[in-house]
Design a protein around this motif. Structure first.
Motif, mmCIF file in Angstrom:
data_model
loop_
_atom_site.group_PDB
_atom_site.id
_atom_site.type_symbol
_atom_site.label_atom_id
_atom_site.label_comp_id
_atom_site.label_asym_id
_atom_site.label_seq_id
_atom_site.Cartn_x
_atom_site.Cartn_y
_atom_site.Cartn_z
ATOM 1 N N MET A 63 74.422 0.721 81.053
ATOM 2 C CA MET A 63 73.244 -0.009 81.492
ATOM 3 C C MET A 63 71.969 0.688 81.055
ATOM 4 S SD MET A 63 74.542 -0.821 85.346
ATOM 5 C CE MET A 63 74.990 0.902 85.488
ATOM 6 N N TYR A 64 70.960 -0.121 80.771
ATOM 7 C CA TYR A 64 69.626 0.381 80.480
ATOM 8 C C TYR A 64 68.677 -0.260 81.480
ATOM 9 C CZ TYR A 64 65.293 1.409 77.986
ATOM 10 O OH TYR A 64 64.035 1.858 77.643
ATOM 11 N N LYS A 65 68.038 0.565 82.307
ATOM 12 C CA LYS A 65 67.149 0.084 83.353
ATOM 13 C C LYS A 65 67.828 -0.992 84.212
ATOM 14 C CE LYS A 65 62.844 1.331 81.049
ATOM 15 N NZ LYS A 65 61.511 0.885 80.555
ATOM 16 N N ASN A 66 69.076 -0.670 84.613
ATOM 17 C CA ASN A 66 69.883 -1.533 85.492
ATOM 18 C C ASN A 66 70.307 -2.849 84.858
ATOM 19 O OD1 ASN A 66 69.838 0.277 87.706
ATOM 20 N ND2 ASN A 66 67.800 -0.451 88.282
ATOM 21 N N VAL A 67 70.135 -2.982 83.559
ATOM 22 C CA VAL A 67 70.619 -4.160 82.833
ATOM 23 C C VAL A 67 71.850 -3.754 82.039
ATOM 24 C CG1 VAL A 67 70.112 -5.901 81.078
ATOM 25 C CG2 VAL A 67 68.327 -5.175 82.675
ATOM 26 N N THR A 68 72.971 -4.418 82.282
ATOM 27 C CA THR A 68 74.211 -4.080 81.579
ATOM 28 C C THR A 68 74.131 -4.533 80.128
ATOM 29 O OG1 THR A 68 75.506 -4.282 83.613
ATOM 30 C CG2 THR A 68 76.714 -4.380 81.537
ATOM 31 N N LEU A 69 74.310 -3.578 79.223
ATOM 32 C CA LEU A 69 74.255 -3.877 77.796
ATOM 33 C C LEU A 69 75.639 -4.043 77.187
ATOM 34 C CD1 LEU A 69 71.464 -1.386 76.603
ATOM 35 C CD2 LEU A 69 71.230 -3.809 77.209
ATOM 36 N N ALA A 70 76.607 -3.278 77.687
ATOM 37 C CA ALA A 70 77.944 -3.327 77.081
ATOM 38 C C ALA A 70 79.005 -2.972 78.109
ATOM 39 C CB ALA A 70 78.022 -2.364 75.898
ATOM 40 N N ILE A 71 80.167 -3.602 77.971
ATOM 41 C CA ILE A 71 81.350 -3.295 78.786
ATOM 42 C C ILE A 71 82.525 -3.098 77.836
ATOM 43 C CG2 ILE A 71 82.899 -4.079 80.609
ATOM 44 C CD1 ILE A 71 80.659 -5.844 81.648
ATOM 45 N N SER A 72 83.182 -1.985 77.958
ATOM 46 C CA SER A 72 84.315 -1.719 77.084
ATOM 47 C C SER A 72 85.518 -2.559 77.494
ATOM 48 C CB SER A 72 84.684 -0.234 77.125
ATOM 49 O OG SER A 72 85.321 0.078 78.353
ATOM 50 N N SER A 73 86.430 -2.732 76.585
ATOM 51 C CA SER A 73 87.710 -3.336 76.943
ATOM 52 C C SER A 73 88.542 -2.264 77.647
ATOM 53 C CB SER A 73 88.438 -3.826 75.685
ATOM 54 O OG SER A 73 88.635 -2.747 74.781
ATOM 55 N N PRO A 74 89.463 -2.646 78.544
ATOM 56 C CA PRO A 74 90.287 -1.648 79.238
ATOM 57 C C PRO A 74 91.077 -0.793 78.241
ATOM 58 C CG PRO A 74 90.494 -3.799 80.277
ATOM 59 C CD PRO A 74 89.766 -4.022 78.992
ATOM 60 N N GLU A 88 60.946 1.769 71.633
ATOM 61 C CA GLU A 88 59.903 2.770 71.914
ATOM 62 C C GLU A 88 60.515 4.125 72.238
ATOM 63 O OE1 GLU A 88 56.570 3.585 75.373
ATOM 64 O OE2 GLU A 88 56.957 1.511 74.750
ATOM 65 N N ASP A 89 61.586 4.110 73.061
ATOM 66 C CA ASP A 89 62.273 5.370 73.384
ATOM 67 C C ASP A 89 62.786 6.047 72.123
ATOM 68 O OD1 ASP A 89 61.791 4.967 76.050
ATOM 69 O OD2 ASP A 89 63.787 4.189 76.499
ATOM 70 N N MET A 90 63.370 5.252 71.237
ATOM 71 C CA MET A 90 63.950 5.806 70.014
ATOM 72 C C MET A 90 62.888 6.423 69.116
ATOM 73 S SD MET A 90 66.618 2.698 69.181
ATOM 74 C CE MET A 90 66.703 3.169 67.464
ATOM 75 N N LYS A 91 61.766 5.716 68.932
ATOM 76 C CA LYS A 91 60.767 6.146 67.955
ATOM 77 C C LYS A 91 59.784 7.162 68.504
ATOM 78 C CE LYS A 91 60.937 1.916 65.177
ATOM 79 N NZ LYS A 91 60.171 0.772 64.611
ATOM 80 N N GLU A 92 59.401 7.023 69.767
ATOM 81 C CA GLU A 92 58.378 7.898 70.318
ATOM 82 C C GLU A 92 58.956 9.053 71.132
ATOM 83 O OE1 GLU A 92 55.375 5.719 72.370
ATOM 84 O OE2 GLU A 92 55.112 4.240 70.769
ATOM 85 N N LYS A 93 59.901 8.760 72.000
ATOM 86 C CA LYS A 93 60.470 9.811 72.839
ATOM 87 C C LYS A 93 61.631 10.542 72.171
ATOM 88 C CE LYS A 93 59.292 7.385 77.138
ATOM 89 N NZ LYS A 93 59.827 6.812 78.405
ATOM 90 N N LYS A 94 62.212 9.901 71.170
ATOM 91 C CA LYS A 94 63.378 10.471 70.474
ATOM 92 C C LYS A 94 64.569 10.649 71.417
ATOM 93 C CE LYS A 94 60.925 10.801 66.749
ATOM 94 N NZ LYS A 94 61.103 9.834 65.639
ATOM 95 N N GLU A 95 64.587 9.862 72.465
ATOM 96 C CA GLU A 95 65.708 9.895 73.404
ATOM 97 C C GLU A 95 65.766 8.582 74.160
ATOM 98 O OE1 GLU A 95 64.539 13.303 75.765
ATOM 99 O OE2 GLU A 95 63.741 11.996 77.352
ATOM 100 N N VAL A 96 66.919 8.321 74.777
ATOM 101 C CA VAL A 96 67.111 7.100 75.549
ATOM 102 C C VAL A 96 68.005 7.428 76.743
ATOM 103 C CG1 VAL A 96 69.121 6.393 74.205
ATOM 104 C CG2 VAL A 96 67.768 4.657 75.394
ATOM 105 N N ARG A 97 67.778 6.727 77.852
ATOM 106 C CA ARG A 97 68.538 6.993 79.068
ATOM 107 C C ARG A 97 69.408 5.790 79.418
ATOM 108 N NH1 ARG A 97 67.008 11.176 82.174
ATOM 109 N NH2 ARG A 97 67.665 10.125 84.094
ATOM 110 N N PHE A 98 70.679 6.094 79.763
ATOM 111 C CA PHE A 98 71.625 5.032 80.136
ATOM 112 C C PHE A 98 72.281 5.364 81.473
ATOM 113 C CE2 PHE A 98 71.791 4.503 75.443
ATOM 114 C CZ PHE A 98 71.363 3.183 75.380
#
Length: 205
Positions: A101-112, A147-157
């Motif tokens: 999740m990114y900011k409480n929005v689910t982006l991806a779910i793996s298969s079991p 913005e996180d990628m280009k300016e902060k050079k990091e991202v939180r999940f």
């Protein structure tokens, strides 16, 4: 002789009363000990086994393509199973699944992901992969990640993972939620990021 016999009978009465009191006291003590033992046994048998402490061991995030509205990326997650694995909880054979999740929005779910090689009394690592291709994302989310990628050079999940539960009368799945993790992009790269800093704590819910 009659006087002497009466004198002896009078001395026996206090002795008989003491014996009766002592017998009753011992009986009451035995009953009390029995009740206390039963209560302790019931509490001991009903005591819950502590939930296994599972840690997030590593996470990698690779961006394949991103716009304000679409995302193509993949996640590589590993969790560490403790060496004191309680067998009544986690199955030695089962399935492992994770969501990101990114900011409480689910982006991806793996298969079991099926696993079958857990062992008692040995710390082990389970790995799962997840990916999205051209996934629709909210405009603001896409802009924030860029913005996180280009300016902060990091991202939180944030991370949730699910593992097979072997206890009786349960849903069959143990759920864990982990604190947000910081993934820092490699120097000179805006495409691949790896876990940075302390490993997050994960709690069962």
């Amino acid at each position: 002789m009659g006087i002497e016999e009466g004198h002896h009978n009078g001395e026996r009465k206090p002795l008989t009363w003491c014996q009766t009191f002592f017998t009753s006291f011992v009986f009451v003590c035995l009953v009390a000990c029995f009740i206390c033992g039963m209560v302790y046994t019931i509490k001991l048998s009903s005591r819950k086994e502590p939930v296994p402490k599972i840690e997030l061991a590593s996470m990698d995030f690779t961006v394949l393509n991103i716009t304000d509205t679409r995302l193509s990326a993949k996640w590589d997650l590993s969790i560490r199973i403790p060496d004191d694995l309680p067998g009544s909880y986690i199955c030695l054979q089962g399935h492992f699944q994770a969501s990101f999740m990114y900011k409480n929005v689910t982006l991806a779910i793996s298969s079991p992901q099926k696993y079958s090689d857990l062992n008692y009394s040995q710390p082990q690592v389970l790995r799962v992969l997840a990916g999205v291709s051209g996934e629709d994302i909210y405009g603001l989310i896409g802009k924030d990640i860029t913005e996180d990628m280009k300016e902060k050079k990091e991202v939180r999940f944030g991370t949730r993972f699910y593992i097979t539960d072997c206890r009786e009368n349960t849903t069959g799945t143990m759920r864990y939620a982990c604190d947000e993790v910081t993934l820092r992009f490699e120097p000179g790269s805006e495409m691949k990021a790896a876990l940075f800093g302390m490993n997050p704590s994960c709690v069962n819910y």
